[in-house]
Design a protein around this motif. Structure first.
Motif, PDB file in Angstrom:
ATOM      1  N   ILE B 120      14.495  -8.723 -26.828  1.00 31.59           N
ATOM      2  CA  ILE B 120      14.490  -9.030 -25.397  1.00 31.59           C
ATOM      3  C   ILE B 120      13.720 -10.339 -25.211  1.00 31.59           C
ATOM      4  CG2 ILE B 120      13.694  -8.295 -23.117  1.00 31.59           C
ATOM      5  CD1 ILE B 120      13.992  -5.399 -24.115  1.00 31.59           C
ATOM      6  N   PRO B 121      14.392 -11.368 -24.696  1.00 30.47           N
ATOM      7  CA  PRO B 121      13.715 -12.665 -24.562  1.00 30.47           C
ATOM      8  C   PRO B 121      12.445 -12.578 -23.716  1.00 30.47           C
ATOM      9  CG  PRO B 121      16.063 -12.935 -24.278  1.00 30.47           C
ATOM     10  CD  PRO B 121      15.802 -11.446 -24.308  1.00 30.47           C
ATOM     11  N   GLN B 122      11.427 -13.260 -24.169  1.00 33.01           N
ATOM     12  CA  GLN B 122      10.129 -13.233 -23.483  1.00 33.01           C
ATOM     13  C   GLN B 122       9.799 -14.583 -22.849  1.00 33.01           C
ATOM     14  OE1 GLN B 122       8.353 -10.333 -23.193  1.00 33.01           O
ATOM     15  NE2 GLN B 122      10.079  -9.376 -24.236  1.00 33.01           N
ATOM     16  N   VAL B 123      10.789 -15.433 -22.733  1.00 34.90           N
ATOM     17  CA  VAL B 123      10.525 -16.751 -22.133  1.00 34.90           C
ATOM     18  C   VAL B 123      10.439 -16.645 -20.617  1.00 34.90           C
ATOM     19  CG1 VAL B 123      11.516 -18.200 -23.940  1.00 34.90           C
ATOM     20  CG2 VAL B 123      13.028 -17.199 -22.222  1.00 34.90           C
ATOM     21  N   GLN B 127      11.339 -21.735 -17.070  1.00 38.08           N
ATOM     22  CA  GLN B 127      11.230 -22.780 -18.093  1.00 38.08           C
ATOM     23  C   GLN B 127      12.401 -22.783 -19.065  1.00 38.08           C
ATOM     24  OE1 GLN B 127       7.453 -21.454 -19.585  1.00 38.08           O
ATOM     25  NE2 GLN B 127       6.268 -22.689 -18.162  1.00 38.08           N
ATOM     26  N   THR B 128      12.901 -21.600 -19.388  1.00 36.54           N
ATOM     27  CA  THR B 128      14.031 -21.479 -20.314  1.00 36.54           C
ATOM     28  C   THR B 128      14.950 -20.367 -19.814  1.00 36.54           C
ATOM     29  OG1 THR B 128      12.885 -22.296 -22.282  1.00 36.54           O
ATOM     30  CG2 THR B 128      14.669 -20.755 -22.663  1.00 36.54           C
ATOM     31  N   SER B 286       2.915  -5.198 -18.189  1.00 38.07           N
ATOM     32  CA  SER B 286       2.072  -6.034 -19.059  1.00 38.07           C
ATOM     33  C   SER B 286       2.713  -6.250 -20.426  1.00 38.07           C
ATOM     34  CB  SER B 286       0.702  -5.378 -19.246  1.00 38.07           C
ATOM     35  OG  SER B 286       0.870  -4.096 -19.817  1.00 38.07           O
ATOM     36  N   THR B 287       3.645  -5.376 -20.814  1.00 43.99           N
ATOM     37  CA  THR B 287       4.255  -5.501 -22.142  1.00 43.99           C
ATOM     38  C   THR B 287       5.401  -6.518 -22.168  1.00 43.99           C
ATOM     39  OG1 THR B 287       5.854  -3.732 -21.754  1.00 43.99           O
ATOM     40  CG2 THR B 287       3.716  -3.090 -22.644  1.00 43.99           C
ATOM     41  N   LEU B 289       6.044 -10.142 -21.740  1.00 42.60           N
ATOM     42  CA  LEU B 289       5.163 -11.311 -21.700  1.00 42.60           C
ATOM     43  C   LEU B 289       5.524 -12.279 -20.583  1.00 42.60           C
ATOM     44  CD1 LEU B 289       4.975 -11.993 -25.548  1.00 42.60           C
ATOM     45  CD2 LEU B 289       3.378 -10.682 -24.143  1.00 42.60           C
ATOM     46  N   TYR B 290       6.814 -12.398 -20.308  1.00 42.09           N
ATOM     47  CA  TYR B 290       7.265 -13.382 -19.319  1.00 42.09           C
ATOM     48  C   TYR B 290       6.947 -12.961 -17.891  1.00 42.09           C
ATOM     49  CZ  TYR B 290      11.190 -10.109 -18.907  1.00 42.09           C
ATOM     50  OH  TYR B 290      11.958  -8.979 -18.725  1.00 42.09           O
ATOM     51  N   SER B 292       3.971 -12.006 -16.699  1.00 43.90           N
ATOM     52  CA  SER B 292       2.531 -11.897 -16.426  1.00 43.90           C
ATOM     53  C   SER B 292       2.155 -12.358 -15.019  1.00 43.90           C
ATOM     54  CB  SER B 292       1.722 -12.634 -17.486  1.00 43.90           C
ATOM     55  OG  SER B 292       1.882 -14.003 -17.336  1.00 43.90           O
ATOM     56  N   ASP B 293       2.782 -13.437 -14.548  1.00 43.44           N
ATOM     57  CA  ASP B 293       2.425 -13.906 -13.197  1.00 43.44           C
ATOM     58  C   ASP B 293       2.890 -12.910 -12.136  1.00 43.44           C
ATOM     59  OD1 ASP B 293       1.228 -16.138 -14.184  1.00 43.44           O
ATOM     60  OD2 ASP B 293       2.918 -17.474 -13.815  1.00 43.44           O
TER      61      ASP B 293
END
Lengths: 414, 368
Positions: B120-123, B127-128, B286-287, B289-290, B292-293
């Protein structure tokens, strides 16, 4: 044991690291765009810009631990609520930022304009950099590197290249500078030159006795983190490799009566390098190689240098994104270690179970079993923390290492 | 209310002829498995099945979190015998090692249990853009399931599965509202939602409807409003202590609860579109990463909108994802004047029950 004095490479290392941190501070103070990065982020990209500089919090944290101030730095972050169970690099780094690097040997790190983490050497880096993202209120780019259980797939490779281009565009937008491909390419060539020399240096460990120890490799890997993409890198590693070669001719070996050749798996316990190497030498034991420093410049599944055709630097960088800290699957890591055990004539393996590094440590119990059963090499597991000396017991460690040496000796006598 | 053991639930399903896929961590593409006639079970909250850590201790160090140790123990001991396959996606630094540990251990035991994976993409989406990558991963997963289990994907059945899961999630939110009114106990709610992790979605819907039905026509009870946040709900004895202290859970930001059912994508028969939407817009965790905000703003908005007078942070010992955020969350809550109690749970949280009770009572007194 030969008396350890600082050799030419050691002095050179001190000089270039000191100069590197001075340049970092000076350039940042003069308006350079400053990026904080995780160790697997391709720093060569920043050389593609006129005035972008970078800092590596992990390397700075390791340096603090090596200088004996890791615990004090950790306490600073614990005092503001960060759990003692978190990675000690992160605790040192966050602690360092609580007072502007007051106790840091490098006066801390200059304020970042951008944070770039990645999640393949460890995913918690993204969470750690998020702490800075909230503190400094600067953007955070996460390089998302799919974890390799098998050799890197084309779709993942393309995804990584896409992210490098996106990162470049982000820096252009934030810094107002234009990326220059030729400068990036030149920087990648510098790293490539350095890596070839690094492999030449590591190969000397095949000699019996070895002219190098894993501790040398731990100490001298620092330029690959903070001076990546520069010509100084090659110069330094060439000096290092030449010195190792010279030691073979002069017969000046770190463990002259080398009876036990060991291999280390995990990050170094930076707070113990000198003590551990000295004590091991008294036991005629030399840790001649380490997975941590052998995987630089490689791809998953082998410690051999990945051969670049010197064409597309993006392709090369994306392909070697699993090169620092062996961030790939258990089977691939076993294949690499198996090769090293054979090439370096390893008698025993030390698995350093590292409370601060779960990605490196969690498969070690299975890996130890496999090394015992399939490679028929005795192995031991010790408990360490790479930067928090409070979580390390020298006596417990050496009790287990002594048992390993006894097992090796018993195996020899049949 | 005590949660039924995962093993007994799964064994019943197995008797009914279901092919079960043990999934971890919490947000697998359940709709795909269901649409393809398989039963996805989420291997989470397995504590009641675990008697010891004999199998886990052969593979996992003690400084891994309880979730992982329980999962490995469950999967590699007798309780795991009814699992026909595993599915995992990239998560934390500990969990990412489990696919190979489980596979190699099963292989050593002479068992060939298929392992399915996706990334699973975390970007950061600003940005991406990872949409093509996600769609490719979903297509590949469908292809792998077809190949391994000899089943066939159909858009129509996927559409039906999506509708069922959407309904299930909306029922969870309905039930959660009744917990907020205190006409339904938080522990009963947790018990049903977490037991549902091991059931077909149709049965999950029935259970939730029954649960909501039991809460009808009961007068609303007052209490001191609190919000719970963490990876897992607290153990039963801690929930009981909260009830005794008259604490009312008006909202939760728990990974296995609100973060799991808090968002349903637009209904479609296109899995690529569906999961692109789901992962981009899901309730923040929280798990991921993308997120967080958005996670931090969503959490603080939830505190505001729920009217919670206090927050209990439920720390899962050794969970770095959560613990990196706690200091920031505590500071933000302090600035808002909202008291916080931080509790930590691990594999041994069944012990020291009185210590938890005392802290909860003290917190309730503080809020009162």
């Amino acid at each position: 044991m030969a008396e350890k004095t600082k050799n030419k490479a050691g002095k050179h290392l001190t000089d270039i690291l000191t100069q590197g941190y001075m340049d970092l501070h000076q350039r940042s103070a003069s308006g350079a765009f400053c990026v904080w990065i995780a160790i697997n982020v391709p720093a060569e990209i920043f050389a593609g810009f006129d005035n972008v500089t970078y800092a590596v919090p992990e390397s700075h944290a390791a340096m603090c631990a090596g200088k004996g101030i890791g615990v004090d730095m950790c306490k600073k972050s614990e005092n503001i609520g960060y759990s003692m169970d978190l990675c000690s690099y992160a605790r040192i780094d966050i602690g360092n930022n609580t007072d502007g690097g007051k106790d840091s040997p490098t006066f801390g790190l200059p304020k970042p304009d951008l944070l770039v983490s990645n999640n393949n050497n460890c995913a918690l880096l993204a969470k750690w950099f998020d702490v800075h993202h909230r503190t400094w209120k600067v953007p955070h780019y996460i390089m998302d590197i799919p974890f390799c259980y098998e050799p890197q797939k084309k779709k993942d490779h393309e995804y990584i290249v896409q992210q490098m281009h996106d990162l470049i565009r982000l820096i252009e937008n934030l810094s107002g500078q234009i990326f220059q491909m030729d400068r990036f390419s030149e920087a990648v060539h510098h790293s490539w030159d350095g890596l070839r020399e690094w492999k030449r240096f590591l190969k000397f460990a095949e000699h019996k006795p070895s002219p190098i120890t894993a501790f040398d490799t731990f100490v001298h890997m620092a330029p690959f983190l903070t001076l990546r993409g520069t010509p100084i890198l090659k110069k330094h590693i060439t000096l290092l490799a030449d010195e190792a070669e010279e030691r073979i001719f002069s017969g000046n070996f770190p463990v002259p009566d080398e009876k036990f050749r060991l291999f280390w798996d995990n990050i170094a316990p930076w707070h113990q390098l000198r003590k551990m190497s000295k004590r091991l030498a008294t036991l005629d034991a030399n840790i001649v190689g380490a997975s941590y420093t052998s995987c630089m410049g490689t791809i998953e599944g082998s410690f051999d240098l990945f051969q670049w055709n010197e064409k597309n630097p993006f392709d090369y960088i994306a392909r070697t994104m699993n090169a620092y800290m062996c961030p790939h699957g258990m089977e691939l890591r076993y294949q690499s270690m198996k090769g090293a055990i054979e090439n370096l004539s390893i008698d025993g393996v030390i698995f350093a179970s590292n409370r601060s590094c779960k990605p490196y440590s969690i498969t070690q119990m299975d890996q130890q079993k496999r090394i015992n059963e399939q490679s028929h090499v005795p192995a031991v597991m010790i408990d360490i923390d790479h930067a928090d000396a409070r979580k390390y017991s020298e006596e417990n460690t050496f009790l287990r290492i002594s048992a390993l040496l006894e097992t090796i000796a018993a195996k020899r006598t049949g | 209310m005590k949660q039924e053991q995962a093993f007994s639930v799964i064994s019943r399903q197995k008797t009914a002829g279901k092919t079960t896929i043990g999934c971890f961590p919490l947000y697998p593409p359940l709709e795909i498995f269901t649409a393809m006639g398989l039963l996805p079970v989420i291997l989470w909250n397995l504590k009641s099945d675990i008697k010891n850590f004999a199998e886990s201790d052969k593979h996992i160090q003690h400084y891994a979190c309880g979730v992982v140790r329980e999962l490995v123990q469950f999967a590699l001991s007798d309780t795991g015998i009814f699992l026909d396959g595993f599915f995992s996606y990239n998560a934390c630094d500990t969990l990412r090692n489990l696919p190979e540990i489980l596979a190699s251990s099963n292989k050593d035991a002479g068992k060939n249990v298929p392992m399915l994976r996706m990334h699973i993409p975390q970007v950061n989406r600003a940005q991406t853009v990872p949409n093509l990558y996600i769609k490719n991963e979903i297509s590949q997963l469908i292809h792998d399931i077809e190949k391994v289990f000899g089943v066939v994907f159909s858009s129509q059945r996927f559409h039906q599965a999506v509708k069922s899961y959407t309904k299930m999630r909306s029922l969870c939110i309905e039930a959660e509202k009744r917990v907020a009114k205190r006409v339904l106990s938080f522990s009963t709610f947790c018990s049903v939602v977490l037991s549902n992790f091991f059931l077909p979605v149709e049965e999950q819907i029935i259970n939730l409807m029954n649960l909501i039905g039991t809460a009808e026509n009961i007068p609303e009870k007052k209490g001191t409003d609190i919000l719970l946040s963490g990876i897992m709900p607290p153990p039963l004895h801690v929930m009981d202590a909260m009830e005794r202290a008259d604490l009312r859970v008006v909202a939760n930001d728990i990974a296995s609860l609100r973060r799991s059912y808090g968002y349903s994508p637009k209904i479609t028969d296109d899995p690529g579109e569906y999961y692109t939407d789901y992962f981009a817009n899901r309730f923040p965790c929280s798990t991921m990463l993308y997120q967080s905000d958005t996670r931090l703003t969503t959490f603080l908005d939830l505190v505001d909108s729920s009217g919670a007078r206090g927050v209990i942070l439920l720390g899962q010992k050794f969970c770095e994802y959560e613990y990196f955020e706690f200091p920031y969350l505590k500071k933000q809550l302090k600035d808002k004047g909202i008291p916080v109690l931080e509790l930590e749970f691990g594999v041994d949280d069944i012990q020291n029950t009185e210590a938890y009770s005392t802290r909860i009572e003290a917190f309730a007194e503080l809020l009162a």
